[in-house]
Design an enzyme around this catalytic site. Structure first.
Site, mmCIF file in Angstrom:
data_model
loop_
_atom_site.group_PDB
_atom_site.id
_atom_site.type_symbol
_atom_site.label_atom_id
_atom_site.label_comp_id
_atom_site.label_asym_id
_atom_site.label_seq_id
_atom_site.Cartn_x
_atom_site.Cartn_y
_atom_site.Cartn_z
ATOM 1 N N CYS A 1 -26.561 61.843 -78.869
ATOM 2 C CA CYS A 1 -27.817 62.218 -78.218
ATOM 3 C C CYS A 1 -28.032 63.720 -78.361
ATOM 4 O O CYS A 1 -27.096 64.500 -78.303
ATOM 5 C CB CYS A 1 -27.739 61.820 -76.748
ATOM 6 S SG CYS A 1 -29.006 62.536 -75.711
ATOM 7 N N CYS B 1 -27.499 66.588 -74.388
ATOM 8 C CA CYS B 1 -26.379 67.349 -73.816
ATOM 9 C C CYS B 1 -25.514 67.890 -74.945
ATOM 10 O O CYS B 1 -24.604 67.217 -75.419
ATOM 11 C CB CYS B 1 -25.537 66.457 -72.904
ATOM 12 S SG CYS B 1 -26.398 66.001 -71.408
ATOM 13 N N GLN C 1 -40.275 72.434 -62.194
ATOM 14 C CA GLN C 1 -38.872 72.617 -62.599
ATOM 15 C C GLN C 1 -38.100 71.314 -62.439
ATOM 16 O O GLN C 1 -38.303 70.589 -61.466
ATOM 17 C CB GLN C 1 -38.221 73.707 -61.749
ATOM 18 C CG GLN C 1 -38.713 75.113 -62.075
ATOM 19 C CD GLN C 1 -38.118 75.679 -63.361
ATOM 20 O OE1 GLN C 1 -37.322 75.038 -64.049
ATOM 21 N NE2 GLN C 1 -38.531 76.879 -63.709
ATOM 22 N N ASP D 1 -43.293 84.051 -65.377
ATOM 23 C CA ASP D 1 -42.387 82.932 -65.681
ATOM 24 C C ASP D 1 -42.952 82.168 -66.883
ATOM 25 O O ASP D 1 -43.415 81.045 -66.763
ATOM 26 C CB ASP D 1 -42.302 82.026 -64.434
ATOM 27 C CG ASP D 1 -41.314 80.885 -64.621
ATOM 28 O OD1 ASP D 1 -40.602 80.849 -65.645
ATOM 29 O OD2 ASP D 1 -41.265 80.018 -63.729
ATOM 30 N N CYS E 1 -36.843 81.130 -69.320
ATOM 31 C CA CYS E 1 -36.003 80.004 -69.750
ATOM 32 C C CYS E 1 -35.495 80.232 -71.174
ATOM 33 O O CYS E 1 -34.893 79.353 -71.770
ATOM 34 C CB CYS E 1 -36.774 78.696 -69.653
ATOM 35 S SG CYS E 1 -38.301 78.716 -70.578
HETATM 36 N N1 SAH Z 1 -43.788 79.289 -62.477
HETATM 37 C C1 SAH Z 1 -43.972 77.873 -62.604
HETATM 38 C C2 SAH Z 1 -44.241 77.419 -64.038
HETATM 39 C C3 SAH Z 1 -43.359 77.982 -65.093
HETATM 40 S S1 SAH Z 1 -43.444 77.161 -66.667
HETATM 41 C C4 SAH Z 1 -42.806 77.119 -62.032
HETATM 42 O O1 SAH Z 1 -41.722 77.667 -61.866
HETATM 43 O O2 SAH Z 1 -42.969 75.945 -61.708
HETATM 44 C C5 SAH Z 1 -44.597 78.054 -67.556
HETATM 45 C C6 SAH Z 1 -46.024 77.746 -67.210
HETATM 46 O O3 SAH Z 1 -46.843 78.560 -68.038
HETATM 47 C C7 SAH Z 1 -46.464 76.306 -67.468
HETATM 48 O O4 SAH Z 1 -47.070 75.806 -66.307
HETATM 49 C C8 SAH Z 1 -47.474 76.433 -68.617
HETATM 50 O O5 SAH Z 1 -48.522 75.493 -68.528
HETATM 51 C C9 SAH Z 1 -47.991 77.833 -68.428
HETATM 52 N N2 SAH Z 1 -48.535 78.529 -69.608
HETATM 53 C C10 SAH Z 1 -48.193 78.381 -70.900
HETATM 54 N N3 SAH Z 1 -48.833 79.287 -71.666
HETATM 55 C C11 SAH Z 1 -49.607 80.023 -70.844
HETATM 56 C C12 SAH Z 1 -50.494 81.137 -71.039
HETATM 57 N N4 SAH Z 1 -50.706 81.637 -72.244
HETATM 58 N N5 SAH Z 1 -51.097 81.645 -69.958
HETATM 59 C C13 SAH Z 1 -50.888 81.153 -68.717
HETATM 60 N N6 SAH Z 1 -50.049 80.099 -68.471
HETATM 61 C C14 SAH Z 1 -49.422 79.547 -69.518
#
Ligand code: SAH
Length: 467
Positions: A78, A81, A293, A396, A423
């Site tokens: 897989c 992991c 998340q 984020d 991430c």
């Molecule tokens: N902070 C949130 C989401 C993090 S994931 C949490 O912890 O739950 C990253 C997020 O960025 C996703 O929701 C994705 O849809 C959004 N995203 C991706 N590209 C983007 C962009 N160019 N501008 C704004 N948001 C974006």
């Protein structure tokens, strides 16, 4: 020279960035899938390049002290992991080193300085299993013609049948068996990637760990899910079922979900509750297309770290870029004057607004759009000083990191603190380099393991404006 399929003896003495073992034979480097540092192995040569090659473990002659028996029989085949045969402590060390190394090599941070601010990784307590609240199982036919659901074998598109991934909730199995039973009984064809024919592509399952609520969304390659009532009849019997829907995706690419979804039964969301460090809590509604998340226990620690790094006293104005359904915004709101969130997916912003309302939080405002457009536009057009010069910007972004137009505006807005949640430590390091070159100092770094047994992890960095 070496030949493909040749068996060689190797000692693994390092790990590559994707968790593969690295061993040298007469100075020639091999990247060995499933090799663990300290292993003495027989390896099969898979592919040769000019200065290095790829191999896989054929036989472990002398196991590394860090080698463990994988709890899952599918671990080697897989793609999910990558490092399940490594002890969890060693996994954490590997992740921590990877983030550290990227900040030095890509980020240009001085190694000695970084040692003084790099905090210990926050690992999971207990076994890193059954922690995922979301599963996306592909559906197809195996070579015997049976309908199967499971996981793609590493780097391929053949499906290994498995209805109970050990990282996921135990209810996933009940859901998948119900889907397979419905497909077999009603003659519903799985999607075939090669021909583009067939109907069912993926099954998305989400569980609110705090609420025990379940959501199922079937991704279909047609306008409707045929005889959907027969599937609903089966799924509603599973305890906790709250939302059943389908999402249409007729594209011929690797994207899993469609752009929209249609509810077949129940509501369009499930809820989950997260504890804040002061023991208050925030409840979130999550719809099928929104990002949330996947490891709720570690997420509390991740957001807790971001909140700590933000150093909020109740007076601050905060931007939360890439805010998803407003999780970090709502986590921070109780300690801030005002939080502004930006997110590209409109449904996620609908969720964010509903979440703010449901939690009685009024000091947040969400905007739909690309962070790299919304932020510069606001900066150019608004006369609102609160928005224009925030105290803290939290970001984020997805794996590709932050667009330079966004970083440029962040620097112009000149917040005292930037909290970067990431991430992907390679793009994090690239963006940290930009911020450090433009008047910020890296003050704190902490990695949180959200994805035990895989090579991924999250990191939080605090950058402070130099005066
Ligand atoms: N902070 C949130 C989401 C993090 S994931 C949490 O912890 O739950 C990253 C997020 O960025 C996703 O929701 C994705 O849809 C959004 N995203 C991706 N590209 C983007 C962009 N160019 N501008 C704004 N948001 C974006």
């Amino acid at each position: 020279m070496y030949e493909k399929n040749q068996i060689i003896t190797l000692t693994i003495d390092d790990l590559g960035t994707d968790g593969e073992g690295i061993g040298k034979d007469n100075g020639f480097t091999f990247f060995v899938k499933d090799g663990i540092p300290g292993d003495e192995i027989e390896a099969r040569v898979l592919k040769l390049k000019k200065n290095y090659g790829y191999a896989k473990v054929e036989k472990v002659i002398k196991p590394s002290p860090f080698r463990v028996t994988a709890p899952c029989e599918h671990a080697r085949r897989c793609g999910g992991c990558q490092i399940m045969e490594m002890s969890y402590d060693k996994q954490l060390e590997f992740k921590s080193k990877k983030v550290f190394g990227n900040l030095v090599r890509i980020g240009g941070i001085d190694e000695e300085y970084l040692k003084t601010i790099f905090e210990p990784i926050i690992g999971m307590e207990g076994e890193p299993l059954r922690y995922r609240n979301k599963a996306q199982y592909p559906v197809g036919r195996n070579k015997d013609g049976e309908i199967v659901t499971g996981f793609y074998a590493g780097r391929t598109h053949s499906i290994i049948h498995n209805t109970d991934c050990l990282l996921g909730a135990t209810e996933n199995k009940d859901v998948l068996e119900a889907v397979l039973d419905y497909m077999n009984s009603e003659g519903i064809e799985p999607y075939n990637e090669e021909t583009g024919a067939g109907i069912i592509r993926h099954v998305l399952i989400r569980k609110g760990f705090a609420s025990s609520e379940l959501m199922v969304c079937i991704v279909v390659n047609s306008d409707k899910l045929p005889k959907s009532e027969k599937l609903v009849d089966r799924l509603v019997k599973i305890a906790g079922m709250k939302s059943i829907s389908y999402s249409i995706n007729k594209s011929r690419n690797n994207v899993i979900m469609g752009d929209n979804y249609h509810v077949l039964w129940g509501g369009s969301t499930i809820s989950d509750t997260m504890r804040r460090p002061d023991d208050s809590s925030v409840t979130f509604s999550i719809s099928p297309l929104s990002f949330y998340q996947v490891n709720p226990i570690q997420t509390e620690k991740l957001y807790g770290t971001a909140l700590e790094f933000a150093g909020l006293t109740g007076k601050e104005n905060v931007w939360d870029l890439y805010c998803g359904i407003g999780t970090i915004s709502l986590f921070m709101a109780a300690n801030a004057a005002m939080v502004y969130g930006v997110e590209i997916i409109p449904q996620a912003i609908d969720d964010a607004n509903a979440n703010a309302k449901a939690n009685g939080i009024n000091n947040v405002k969400f905007f739909v759009g690309e962070a790299e457009k919304v932020l510069p536009e606001f900066y150019a057009s608004t006369s609102d000083e609160q928005m224009k010069s925030p105290d803290v910007i939290c970001i984020d972004p997805p794996r590709k990191g932050c667009d330079e137009a966004c970083l440029e505006t962040m620097v112009k807005m000149s917040p005292d603190r930037i909290v970067y949640v990431s991430c992907d430590s390679a793009t994090l390091a690239r963006d940290v380099k930009y911020l450090v070159a433009n008047g910020y100092e890296l003050k704190r770094v902490r990695t949180v393991d959200m994805f035990g047994n895989s090579v991924h992890c999250e990191s939080v960095c605090l950058l402070k404006k130099l005066v």
